[in-house]
Design a protein around this motif. Structure first.
Motif, mmCIF file in Angstrom:
data_model
loop_
_atom_site.group_PDB
_atom_site.id
_atom_site.type_symbol
_atom_site.label_atom_id
_atom_site.label_comp_id
_atom_site.label_asym_id
_atom_site.label_seq_id
_atom_site.Cartn_x
_atom_site.Cartn_y
_atom_site.Cartn_z
ATOM 1 N N ASP A 2 -7.477 11.926 -10.299
ATOM 2 C CA ASP A 2 -6.562 11.184 -11.173
ATOM 3 C C ASP A 2 -5.890 10.021 -10.462
ATOM 4 N N ASP A 3 -6.145 9.797 -9.159
ATOM 5 C CA ASP A 3 -5.615 8.640 -8.436
ATOM 6 C C ASP A 3 -4.104 8.559 -8.587
ATOM 7 N N PHE A 4 -3.446 9.684 -8.363
ATOM 8 C CA PHE A 4 -2.030 9.837 -8.678
ATOM 9 C C PHE A 4 -1.149 8.838 -7.924
ATOM 10 N N LEU A 5 -1.317 8.756 -6.618
ATOM 11 C CA LEU A 5 -0.431 7.916 -5.810
ATOM 12 C C LEU A 5 -0.581 6.439 -6.140
ATOM 13 N N ASN A 6 -1.815 5.985 -6.332
ATOM 14 C CA ASN A 6 -2.016 4.575 -6.654
ATOM 15 C C ASN A 6 -1.390 4.213 -7.999
ATOM 16 N N ILE A 7 -1.521 5.117 -8.975
ATOM 17 C CA ILE A 7 -0.917 4.865 -10.279
ATOM 18 C C ILE A 7 0.597 4.796 -10.157
ATOM 19 N N LYS A 8 1.182 5.748 -9.432
ATOM 20 C CA LYS A 8 2.643 5.773 -9.284
ATOM 21 C C LYS A 8 3.135 4.508 -8.576
ATOM 22 N N ASN A 9 2.479 4.102 -7.522
ATOM 23 C CA ASN A 9 2.944 2.933 -6.766
ATOM 24 C C ASN A 9 2.768 1.639 -7.556
ATOM 25 N N THR A 10 1.635 1.498 -8.226
ATOM 26 C CA THR A 10 1.384 0.272 -8.984
ATOM 27 C C THR A 10 2.347 0.134 -10.151
ATOM 28 N N THR A 11 2.538 1.206 -10.900
ATOM 29 C CA THR A 11 3.461 1.136 -12.036
ATOM 30 C C THR A 11 4.905 0.960 -11.575
ATOM 31 N N ARG A 12 5.253 1.511 -10.425
ATOM 32 C CA ARG A 12 6.595 1.287 -9.875
ATOM 33 C C ARG A 12 6.822 -0.195 -9.594
ATOM 34 N N ASP A 13 5.833 -0.842 -8.960
ATOM 35 C CA ASP A 13 5.969 -2.270 -8.651
ATOM 36 C C ASP A 13 6.093 -3.107 -9.913
ATOM 37 N N ASP A 14 5.344 -2.747 -10.960
ATOM 38 C CA ASP A 14 5.435 -3.482 -12.219
ATOM 39 C C ASP A 14 6.838 -3.364 -12.816
ATOM 40 N N GLN A 15 7.403 -2.182 -12.771
ATOM 41 C CA GLN A 15 8.734 -1.979 -13.350
ATOM 42 C C GLN A 15 9.811 -2.705 -12.544
ATOM 43 N N LEU A 16 9.713 -2.659 -11.219
ATOM 44 C CA LEU A 16 10.693 -3.368 -10.397
ATOM 45 C C LEU A 16 10.597 -4.875 -10.612
ATOM 46 N N ALA A 17 9.378 -5.372 -10.817
ATOM 47 C CA ALA A 17 9.223 -6.799 -11.078
ATOM 48 C C ALA A 17 9.857 -7.183 -12.410
ATOM 49 N N ALA A 18 9.734 -6.311 -13.417
ATOM 50 C CA ALA A 18 10.313 -6.612 -14.728
ATOM 51 C C ALA A 18 11.835 -6.577 -14.687
ATOM 52 N N HIS A 19 12.392 -5.648 -13.933
ATOM 53 C CA HIS A 19 13.853 -5.519 -13.869
ATOM 54 C C HIS A 19 14.478 -6.394 -12.778
ATOM 55 N N ARG A 20 13.649 -6.850 -11.845
ATOM 56 C CA ARG A 20 14.113 -7.748 -10.772
ATOM 57 C C ARG A 20 15.235 -7.117 -9.936
ATOM 58 N N VAL A 21 15.087 -5.852 -9.629
ATOM 59 C CA VAL A 21 16.058 -5.139 -8.796
ATOM 60 C C VAL A 21 15.433 -4.910 -7.430
ATOM 61 N N PRO A 22 16.105 -5.303 -6.332
ATOM 62 C CA PRO A 22 15.560 -5.032 -4.997
ATOM 63 C C PRO A 22 15.357 -3.528 -4.795
ATOM 64 N N PRO A 23 14.206 -3.128 -4.272
ATOM 65 C CA PRO A 23 13.919 -1.688 -4.151
ATOM 66 C C PRO A 23 14.901 -0.946 -3.261
ATOM 67 N N GLN A 24 15.478 -1.620 -2.237
ATOM 68 C CA GLN A 24 16.398 -0.928 -1.351
ATOM 69 C C GLN A 24 17.709 -0.566 -2.036
ATOM 70 N N LEU A 25 18.015 -1.215 -3.152
ATOM 71 C CA LEU A 25 19.222 -0.867 -3.912
ATOM 72 C C LEU A 25 18.992 0.336 -4.822
ATOM 73 N N MET A 26 17.742 0.762 -4.952
ATOM 74 C CA MET A 26 17.408 1.889 -5.817
ATOM 75 C C MET A 26 16.982 3.118 -5.039
ATOM 76 N N GLY A 27 17.077 3.065 -3.719
ATOM 77 C CA GLY A 27 16.683 4.223 -2.921
ATOM 78 C C GLY A 27 15.191 4.372 -2.743
ATOM 79 N N VAL A 28 14.403 3.324 -2.983
ATOM 80 C CA VAL A 28 12.956 3.385 -2.783
ATOM 81 C C VAL A 28 12.661 3.306 -1.298
ATOM 82 N N LEU A 29 11.852 4.224 -0.804
ATOM 83 C CA LEU A 29 11.507 4.250 0.616
ATOM 84 C C LEU A 29 10.349 3.292 0.888
#
Length: 336
Positions: A246-273
């Protein structure tokens, strides 16, 4: 008795997620005395919890706005948080001004945007909760903050709509992996029998024993009976987790990047490692840019109600945690 191969599974297949038609964009349909929103507000409310990063990005903005807000008796912090939160989620936010007989403001209330409808006469607003009669607000008592839409001007739409498919895919991947573990697919096995020495009663007894050996919803296995086999009359074949491609990790990482790009929030402010050695860079610089290009424009939008009220009841202060932007380098002129 005719010898034949039989195979069956324990338990019916489960759907990963039953989706709803949220992105089917329609016009603002006239209904009774008001217009219906172009998108399901109930669907947007449900979608706000579809993904960790989608929800967290909006909560970060709301919390920063709340921390910088200056509360008052007329407009407390709790009411402002709802005002900001509903604007971020729905692209619409409403403030009801309650006055005394002299026309003086007593308080500012924030009705639930999910149930507010704009009238056919656009200066009229209705509160339409489910299974109850509608309530019309007094004319001139409602301020409507709108996130502009290109297709209509009755209601606003949130900025993140382009990222909803990524949020739903992220949720689907998580639900699939969760059900994968709950169903025991990663630890199940196939019991393969070719020994014809057993009669049908023995096979039925073994089948029932396997079925009753585990609790409901766990370790749903496959039992197969193929008589007249030769070598290895009974085999226990584990179902490896590797089989779930199911390519779980790639799906999670790619969709995460898409959402952060839409919201324009720096990942370090959201606790993303960070996944790389260098990390995300200086958090103070990221916070300063985020404040200048996201928070301050949001504050300016939320302050629009002051012009409608005729007094400054929505005010902000800059928290100390957000540094002031650095001075412009020599040789660069101010924009404009």
């Amino acid at each position: 008795m005719t010898n034949k191969i039989e195979a069956f599974t324990f338990g019916d297949p489960e759907p990963v997620m039953s989706g709803r038609g949220l992105i089917d964009y329609l016009e603002c349909i006239k209904y009774s005395k008001w217009y219906e929103p172009p998108l399901s507000l109930d669907g947007l409310a449900r979608a706000s919890r579809a993904s960790v990063h989608h929800s967290s990005a909006m909560l970060v903005k709301r919390n920063i706005l709340s921390s910088s807000f200056v509360p008052s008796r007329i407009f407390p912090r709790s009411a402002f948080e709802r005002y900001a939160w509903e604007f971020l989620v729905f692209g619409n936010a409403y403030i009801e001004r309650r006055t005394n007989r002299l026309g003086e403001t007593l308080s500012l209330d924030v009705p639930l945007a999910k149930y507010v409808r704009r009238g056919i006469e656009l200066d009229r607003y209705y509160f339409v909760p489910a299974f109850e009669l509608e309530h019309e607000f007094p004319r001139g008592s409602i301020f409507h903050l709108i996130e502009p839409d290109l297709n209509q001007e009755v209601y606003g739409l949130p900025q993140y709509l382009a990222a909803l498919n990524a949020a739903f895919l992220n949720e689907s991947a998580t639900l699939f992996r969760r059900r994968y573990y709950n169903n025991g697919s990663h630890a199940g096995f196939i019991l393969y029998m070719t020994d014809a020495a057993h009669n049908q009663e023995d096979i039925d007894g073994l089948r029932q024993a396997l079925k009753d050996s585990k609790g409901p919803g766990n370790f749903r296995n496959l039992f197969m009976y193929a008589p007249n086999g030769k070598k290895d009359g009974i085999q226990l074949i584990p179902v490896s987790e590797v089989s779930a491609k199911d390519d779980f990790l790639n799906i999670k990482n790619t969709t995460r990047d898409d959402q952060l790009a839409a919201h324009r929030v720096p990942p370090q402010l959201m606790g993303v490692l960070p996944s790389n050695v260098g990390g995300f860079g200086d958090v103070e610089k990221a916070a300063a840019v985020f404040w200048a290009y996201e928070i301050e424009p949001l504050q300016a939008r939320l302050r629009d109600v002051n012009a409608w009220l005729g007094e400054e009841l929505v005010r902000f202060e800059r928290p100390e945690i957000f540094p002031q932007p650095q001075a412009r380098p020599p040789g660069l002129s101010a924009p404009g």
